[in-house]
Structures are given as structure tokens and as C-alpha cells.
Motif scaffolding. Structure first.
Motif, PDB file in Angstrom:
ATOM      1  N   THR A   6       8.174  -2.622   1.729  1.00 22.31           N
ATOM      2  CA  THR A   6       8.257  -1.980   3.030  1.00 22.31           C
ATOM      3  C   THR A   6       8.909  -2.903   4.055  1.00 22.31           C
ATOM      4  O   THR A   6       9.751  -2.482   4.856  1.00 22.31           O
ATOM      5  N   HIS A  16       2.491   9.449   3.987  1.00 23.20           N
ATOM      6  CA  HIS A  16       2.538   8.952   2.609  1.00 23.20           C
ATOM      7  C   HIS A  16       3.759   9.511   1.878  1.00 23.20           C
ATOM      8  O   HIS A  16       4.451   8.791   1.151  1.00 23.20           O
ATOM      9  N   GLU A  74       4.071  -3.734  -2.577  1.00 24.62           N
ATOM     10  CA  GLU A  74       4.592  -2.603  -1.818  1.00 24.62           C
ATOM     11  C   GLU A  74       4.711  -2.938  -0.333  1.00 24.62           C
ATOM     12  O   GLU A  74       5.595  -2.427   0.351  1.00 24.62           O
ATOM     13  N   ASP A  75       3.828  -3.799   0.155  1.00 23.11           N
ATOM     14  CA  ASP A  75       3.980  -4.263   1.536  1.00 23.11           C
ATOM     15  C   ASP A  75       5.290  -5.052   1.677  1.00 23.11           C
ATOM     16  O   ASP A  75       5.986  -4.941   2.691  1.00 23.11           O
ATOM     17  N   THR A 111      -5.697   3.907  -7.437  1.00 23.48           N
ATOM     18  CA  THR A 111      -4.401   3.578  -8.042  1.00 23.48           C
ATOM     19  C   THR A 111      -4.566   2.953  -9.416  1.00 23.48           C
ATOM     20  O   THR A 111      -5.612   2.406  -9.759  1.00 23.48           O
ATOM     21  N   ALA A 159      -1.420  -0.405   2.051  1.00 24.82           N
ATOM     22  CA  ALA A 159      -0.280   0.500   1.991  1.00 24.82           C
ATOM     23  C   ALA A 159      -0.474   1.765   2.803  1.00 24.82           C
ATOM     24  O   ALA A 159       0.479   2.348   3.305  1.00 24.82           O
ATOM     25  N   GLY A 192      -0.185   5.344  -7.221  1.00 24.78           N
ATOM     26  CA  GLY A 192      -1.171   6.377  -6.964  1.00 24.78           C
ATOM     27  C   GLY A 192      -1.042   7.567  -7.896  1.00 24.78           C
ATOM     28  O   GLY A 192      -0.014   7.782  -8.547  1.00 24.78           O
ATOM     29  N   ASP A 242      -4.772  -5.146  -7.787  1.00 24.65           N
ATOM     30  CA  ASP A 242      -5.106  -4.045  -6.888  1.00 24.65           C
ATOM     31  C   ASP A 242      -5.190  -2.775  -7.721  1.00 24.65           C
ATOM     32  O   ASP A 242      -4.319  -2.496  -8.538  1.00 24.65           O
ATOM     33  N   ARG A 271      -8.794  -2.902  -1.016  1.00 19.19           N
ATOM     34  CA  ARG A 271      -8.108  -4.006  -1.674  1.00 19.19           C
ATOM     35  C   ARG A 271      -8.895  -5.290  -1.480  1.00 19.19           C
ATOM     36  O   ARG A 271      -9.331  -5.603  -0.368  1.00 19.19           O
ATOM     37  N   SER A 283       0.643   5.066  -2.548  1.00 15.63           N
ATOM     38  CA  SER A 283       1.242   4.005  -3.356  1.00 15.63           C
ATOM     39  C   SER A 283       2.030   4.552  -4.537  1.00 15.63           C
ATOM     40  O   SER A 283       1.726   5.633  -5.073  1.00 15.63           O
TER      41      SER A 283
END
Length: 311
Positions: free
Chosen positions: A126, A213, A122-123, A113, A258, A186, A73, A66, A183
Motif C-alpha cells: 500500500t 476493502h 500488504e502495508d 485470513t 490492513a 482473506g 499473520d 494481528r 486482505s
């Protein structure tokens, strides 16, 4: 036998040889090479493993990094643009040659991705999971993001198939395994694995399952953690033994994005180990991947716990 991944300590060492020596000294009977970049001493690291009468089970190819300076991304082996995909293929070929020089023909690929404009979303999801659990607002946000990606998935899956086909021609002696994506963006997802394997029938191509994952995407509500292995079946060559839990205070291990956010030792997260163990065959390679912040004094215990969880 549980192999241990150098993903735990590669960034603390200059080269793979000292990383491998540390793992062997902590009781590892097998090693998987994995780090942020390929190292010039990969062949020597393989000799270290053989000298210790241990097994070198696989090399994990570095995935797309990244760009912290860019909000976008994505990319990698799944990139539909031929010139960008060619760069990712060339990097994977280099990983394949490094693996063979080290003494293993197994290379695990991080496919990449579909590009998204917000590479950190996504961070944040989370972190919200850790603070609030799965709320209706978060569930709706993730579902909307998934829906936006659906129209692009077929062409990115096709690009991945082209990339792995090119790899199988460039290095036919390598067994190329695609890893469970970390991800939402992904590729491939469980409903795409069969098409991927069908397109590459007759090639030395397989699947590599990452339990952390799968647990992460299961927590997002986008894929049943059991569905990956149910679909991949006998094409699964190995499994990364690692747990996952949303960090209580945001991105606890997020230096690499991720793939490492919330990764924990086996038994410290939400992976359903009973269900996973029932899906594994004796022939599948087991690789323990620990987050970098696990103290070395706990590694032996973690190896034992991994053996207890997956046999």
C-alpha cells in the motif's frame, strides 16, 4: 437512511454508550456498533439508540488481531484447525449474543485470513502504491503472492463454511453476514462467494460489502471491485460506505492493520461511486465508516456526502 459506525470513535471512549451518544449528537439517524473488542455496555448502548428514536442496524464482530510481536499473520473463522476455529466461533457467538441484547439480529463477521509469514507485506504494498503507483515489479510481487495462496484457499473456505454453519446452529436467530475481506489472504473472494452461500443455503447467512476493502483489492489488481456484489447479489444485506486511497506517505491509518490503511471519507478516494450505487438495492443497509482521524466537525458533512453517493 445512513447509519454511522462506532469504528470512528469507539477507541476514544470507555464503552459503547459514550461512543453512541457522540454519534447521535452529531446527527446520526442510525448506528452500527463496531470496536476493537466487545463491550459490557452493549445492551445499554442499544437502549440509548432506541431512546433517541434511531436505528441500531448491525454489530460488527471484532476480527482476529494481528500479533505485532509475530511475523505470522492469519487465522480466525477460516482456520482449518478445529481447536483454533472453535475459539473464533466462541468469540463470534459472544458477539451474536451481544447484538441480540442490544436490539439487532445482524452480525457482520470478519472471517480472518490464510496465515502468511510476513504479516506486514500488504502495508508495504500500500505504501509503494502511494509513492510509485502500480509498477511492474509490484504487480509481479502481488501476483506471485496470490499464486502461493491458491492451493490453500479451498480448505480455508471449507473451514469458514464450517464455522458459519456452527454459528447458525448456536444462534439461529442471528443473521450472520460475512464481510468483504481486507486482505489478499482473506476469504471468500468473488469466485468463492457462490460456493460459500450454496454450502449454507437455508441458514440465516448473508454478505456484507465493504466498498473500501473492494477498492483496495481492486488497486492491487486481484479482484474487480464490482465482482463482489455481482456474485453476492440478493444475499447482500448491507454495505459499508467508505472510500480508499493509498496513503501518500505509507501507513496513514495503520493502527489496526490492513482494514484501515488508506480508508478515507466518501469522495476522497478511488471508489467508483456511480458503479457502486447502480449495484445497490433499496433494502441494503448503508453504514458510513469513517477513519478515526476525521474531526467531529466534519461528521455531519460526511453523512450528507455518503447519502449523496449511495442514496
Amino acid at each position: 437512511m445512513i447509519a454511522v459506525s462506532t469504528a470512528w470513535n469507539a477507541e476514544r471512549h470507555v464503552g459503547m454508550v459514550p461512543a453512541v451518544r457522540e454519534l447521535l449528537g452529531l446527527g446520526a439517524e442510525g448506528v452500527a456498533l463496531d470496536g476493537p473488542a466487545l463491550q459490557a455496555d452493549t445492551a445499554e448502548a442499544g437502549r440509548e439508540v432506541r431512546a433517541a428514536k434511531a436505528d441500531l442496524v448491525a454489530l460488527f464482530a471484532p476480527g482476529p488481531q494481528r500479533d505485532a510481536a509475530s511475523p505470522v499473520d492469519g487465522g480466525g473463522l477460516v482456520d482449518p484447525r478445529p481447536e483454533r476455529r472453535a475459539l473464533a466461533v466462541a468469540a463470534a457467538v459472544a458477539a451474536g449474543r451481544a447484538a441480540l441484547s442490544a436490539g439487532t439480529d445482524v452480525v457482520v463477521l470478519r472471517a480472518g485470513t490464510i496465515p502468511v509469514l510476513d504479516g506486514t507485506r500488504e502495508d508495504r504494498w500500500t505504501a509503494r502504491l502511494g509513492r510509485e503507483g502500480m509498477t511492474d515489479a509490484l504487480r509481479d510481487e502481488i501476483a506471485a503472492a496470490r499464486a502461493q495462496l491458491q492451493r490453500d484457499r479451498p480448505r480455508f473456505l471449507e473451514a469458514l463454511c464450517r464455522s458459519v454453519w456452527d454459528l447458525s446452529r448456536a444462534a439461529p436467530e442471528v443473521r450472520w453476514c460475512v464481510e468483504t475481506p481486507a486482505s489478499l489472504a482473506g476469504v471468500p473472494f468473488p469466485d468463492e462467494i457462490a460456493a460459500f452461500l450454496s454450502e449454507l443455503r437455508g441458514r440465516r447467512v448473508g454478505w456484507w460489502h465493504d466498498a473500501a476493502h473492494a477498492a483496495r483489492l481492486g488497486a492491487f489488481g486481484v479482484a474487480d471491485p464490482r465482482a463482489w456484489l455481482e456474485t453476492a447479489g440478493t444475499a447482500t444485506l448491507g454495505v459499508t460506505v467508505s472510500d480508499w486511497s493509498p496513503p501518500a506517505f505509507g501507513d496513514a491509518y495503520g493502527q489496526s492493520g490492513a482494514a484501515s490503511v488508506g480508508r478515507t471519507p466518501p469522495g476522497a478516494g478511488i471508489v467508483d461511486w456511480t458503479s457502486l450505487r447502480a449495484q445497490l438495492s433499496a433494502s441494503m443497509v448503508r453504514v458510513l465508516r469513517l477513519p478515526p482521524d476525521v474531526p467531529s466537525a466534519f461528521v455531519r458533512d460526511a453523512i450528507g456526502e455518503a447519502a449523496r453517493r449511495v442514496g
